[in-house]
Design a protein around this motif. Structure first.
Motif, mmCIF file in Angstrom:
data_model
loop_
_atom_site.group_PDB
_atom_site.id
_atom_site.type_symbol
_atom_site.label_atom_id
_atom_site.label_comp_id
_atom_site.label_asym_id
_atom_site.label_seq_id
_atom_site.Cartn_x
_atom_site.Cartn_y
_atom_site.Cartn_z
ATOM 1 N N ARG A 26 1.874 31.368 13.422
ATOM 2 C CA ARG A 26 2.172 29.940 13.470
ATOM 3 C C ARG A 26 1.581 29.222 12.255
ATOM 4 N N ARG A 74 2.819 36.183 25.407
ATOM 5 C CA ARG A 74 3.009 35.106 26.381
ATOM 6 C C ARG A 74 4.501 34.984 26.616
ATOM 7 N N LEU A 95 8.273 32.297 14.157
ATOM 8 C CA LEU A 95 6.889 32.658 14.503
ATOM 9 C C LEU A 95 6.098 31.493 15.092
ATOM 10 N N MET A 96 6.671 30.320 15.033
ATOM 11 C CA MET A 96 5.961 29.132 15.512
ATOM 12 C C MET A 96 5.686 29.214 17.014
ATOM 13 N N ARG A 97 6.670 29.585 17.759
ATOM 14 C CA ARG A 97 6.483 29.788 19.201
ATOM 15 C C ARG A 97 7.167 31.089 19.596
ATOM 16 N N GLY A 98 6.443 32.169 19.384
ATOM 17 C CA GLY A 98 6.984 33.473 19.732
ATOM 18 C C GLY A 98 6.508 33.873 21.114
ATOM 19 N N GLU A 148 6.753 32.946 26.981
ATOM 20 C CA GLU A 148 7.072 31.530 26.819
ATOM 21 C C GLU A 148 8.443 31.230 27.419
ATOM 22 N N PHE A 172 2.785 37.569 19.449
ATOM 23 C CA PHE A 172 2.285 36.962 18.209
ATOM 24 C C PHE A 172 0.830 37.346 17.981
ATOM 25 N N GLY A 202 -3.492 30.699 15.702
ATOM 26 C CA GLY A 202 -2.263 31.468 15.677
ATOM 27 C C GLY A 202 -1.980 31.885 14.239
ATOM 28 N N GLU A 208 0.109 22.526 16.160
ATOM 29 C CA GLU A 208 -1.215 22.999 16.558
ATOM 30 C C GLU A 208 -1.402 24.430 16.060
ATOM 31 N N VAL A 209 -2.256 24.590 15.052
ATOM 32 C CA VAL A 209 -2.494 25.932 14.527
ATOM 33 C C VAL A 209 -3.787 26.532 15.065
ATOM 34 N N HIS A 265 -7.393 25.873 17.892
ATOM 35 C CA HIS A 265 -7.917 25.162 19.052
ATOM 36 C C HIS A 265 -9.358 25.610 19.270
#
Ligand code: ATP
Ligand code: MG
Length: 577
Positions: free
Chosen positions: A449, A141, A150-153, A143, A156, A446, A409-410, A412
């Motif tokens: 994440r 993505r 790694l939380m918001r890569g 982003e 991933f 994730g 948020e890990v 969904h």
């Protein structure tokens, strides 16, 4: 058994300056990851071990819940995305490119289209349903703001599962199974988490939960009730409408009066200048959307919830109007907009109805109106819920007190209904031979994440404190002096014996000072440390230390393997269901 002297786990003392959160800092310092480009990483051996353990737990629980593992391609042809309509709707997070024959492709950020295409070709009859397919795969993505490691890569690993059912009832059951599997997954990882109701956006319906790891550094705000099980993402959390203002007071109020408010535009400033409660100011925010402009009115005590505005309008996006547009629409700079005489769609939050008489911008620079009465001086198209919940609100389910906290948020889980089966014509024949749309659900976790979130929750001044189920190693054996022949031999022997007992062991056979070895063992968060010091060794003892509590125990070498095994087992048990 792995020998540190031959192992690529390059620990560092320095705190990297661009790492803002503790998990990012510690993953770098513990030699788990290295950055290649923004949001794109190399996973080093110890980092990969952690990710593989996270994956293993996910796999076991997905399999246990009856899902089947598949693997889809990362490179996806545009046709499928055009068929679902997302080629245009997804925006810039979708990385698009062309092959040598000029055909368009994207790197899959999620795989509803690909899986639905597979299922529509392979599933014909109700007898083949329900079906749940999952994969653990590299996602991309693009982003806008990759951060926090790694939380918001951008690239991933994600576990994504998709369920296919004959009807809504079946879909609800599939959803429940995934929800339960997620609870087991995150419990087994030793995480403190909460499943919260989440916004379902344009797809609608109420069945979407985000699994949040509770952590101060979390990007999501969540609201939970102290008295019942209600918990929701702040953007989803419902507000209980207040009682309406009493008409008795309205009658006494004359028509709106213009009051000069030079240079006063912020709510607090205006309210204190006018000597009124900020709750009696009618805040007027102008939004743009693909369906035109609207003014959202809310009591000055509250903040507008853009997600609620977006859902009410049924649009893909809304954004606050820029200064220029505000001037065009109101004839005044920002800070002076008000509903009286404003030629725009007016949508009011319930909190506005509770204002018997208030103040609002005059749509004129340096001026506000006092004695403004909602319903008399302006008539909104609707009164609805357009604001963010606060801790002063009551629980929409039970009336209890609400608490705000932060989460990562890990995972969904989402009931999709027939969104994709409709656009991609995924149907089956029911028992009566009638063609019906398959009802779908999608479920993501994730991987990286989750590992990062575990560190956010489990760390101390010395480094990571891994829950044993996702630690890169379960035990580390530290000979304080590798030049001491007896110690070198015995430590290798014990490491081998632990390994034979099924324990994942790192033998720190580096020719380093003991202080460095202890620091690294702590930094890397290995749950149990076995230390061979010279004095203890001479007396036939070694030391067993618990990373989390720091407690140490002197153990006879003859009982050592057994003792360490027991310590590791005890920790494993904590992480089991
Ligand atoms: P966010 O709101 O944080 O961007 P999302 O709603 O886009 O997440 P989903 O599309 O539901 O996320 O993806 C499923 C899971 O994938 C998320 O719960 C999260 O754990 C993970 N994930 C999503 N985006 C990223 C990312 N950029 N880097 C790492 N993991 C991610
Ligand atoms: Mg996202």
């Amino acid at each position: 058994m792995i020998r540190y002297s031959r192992y690529l786990m390059p620990t560092t003392k320095e705190t990297p300056s661009d790492a803002e959160v503790v998990s990012h800092r510690l993953m770098l310092r513990a030699g788990m990851i290295r950055k290649v480009a923004s949001g794109i990483y190399n996973y080093l051996p110890a980092g990969l071990r952690v990710l593989r353990k996270v994956e293993k737990i996910i796999r076991e629980e997905m399999d246990r819940a009856g899902a089947q593992e598949v693997l889809m391609p990362t490179v996806v042809p545009s046709e499928l995305w055009k068929e679902s309509g997302r080629w245009d709707a997804y925006g810039k997070e979708l990385l698009r490119f062309r092959d040598r024959a000029d055909r368009e492709f994207c790197l899959g950020p999620t795989h509803e289209e690909v899986i639905t295409d597979l299922v529509r070709r392979e599933v014909r009859s109700y007898r083949q349903l329900p079906l749940n397919l999952y994969q653990i795969q590299d996602k991309f993505r693009d982003e806008i703001r990759p951060r926090f490691g790694l939380m918001r890569g951008r690239e991933f690993f994600m576990k994504d599962a998709y369920s296919f059912d004959a009807d809504e009832e079946g879909a609800a059951e599939s959803y429940r199974k995934m929800y339960d599997a997620y609870c087991r997954i995150f419990s087994r990882m030793g995480l403190s988490f909460r499943a919260v109701e989440a916004d379902t956006g344009s797809i609608g319906g109420s069945s979407s939960h985000e699994f949040m790891v509770i952590a101060e550094s979390g990007e999501d705000a969540i609201v939970s009730c102290g008295s019942c099980s209600y918990a929701a993402n702040l953007e989803k959390a419902e507000c209980v409408p207040p009682a309406a203002g009493s008409p008795g007071t309205v009658a006494k109020v004359g028509s709106p009066r213009k009051v000069p408010t030079p240079g006063k535009r912020a709510i607090a400033e205006v309210a204190s200048f006018l000597g009124i409660d900020p709750g009696n100011l009618i805040k007027t925010l102008l939004f743009e959307s693909e369906k035109g402009d609207v003014a959202i009115l809310v009591s000055g005590r509250y903040e507008v919830n853009e997600v609620k505005v977006k859902n009410f309008l049924g649009v893909e996006w809304v954004r606050l109007a820029p200064e220029e547009r505000i001037r065009e629409l109101t004839g005044a700079p920002s800070g002076y907009a008000g509903p009286v005489g404003l030629k725009l769609r007016l949508l009011a939050d319930h909190s506005v109805r509770a204002i018997a008489s208030g103040a609002a911008g005059a749509n004129e620079k340096d001026a506000h109106l006092a004695d403004v009465v909602p319903g008399r001086d302006f008539s909104p198209e609707t009164y609805s819920d357009f604001r963010l919940v606060t801790e002063d609100d009551r629980c929409p389910r039970c009336g209890g007190a609400l608490r705000c906290s932060r989460g990562i948020e890990v995972g969904h889980v989402f009931r999709l209904g027939t969104k994709y089966s409709k656009s991609l014509s995924a149907t089956y024949l029911d028992a009566g031979g009638k063609e019906r749309l398959i009802v779908m659900g999608c479920y993501g976790i994730g991987v990286g994440r989750t590992a990062a979130a575990a560190i956010e929750q489990h760390n101390d001044a010395d480094g990571i404190v891994w829950p044993i189920s996702i630690a890169p190693f379960e035990a580390v054996v530290v000979p304080v002096n590798v030049k001491h022949e007896g110690i070198a031999q015995e430590s290798a022997l014990i490491a081998g014996e632990l390994s034979a007992r099924g324990i994942e062991v790192l033998l720190d056979d580096r020719d380093e000072r003991p202080g460095i070895k202890f620091k690294d063992a702590d930094l890397c968060g290995i749950p149990v440390r076995v230390t061979f010091g010279e004095k203890n060794f001479a007396a036939g003892f070694a030391e067993v230390r618990d990373r989390r509590t720091g407690e140490t125990e002197r153990v006879e070498i003859s009982r050592l393997a057994e003792r360490v095994h027991a310590a590791v087992e005890a920790k494993r048990k904590e992480c089991s269901q």
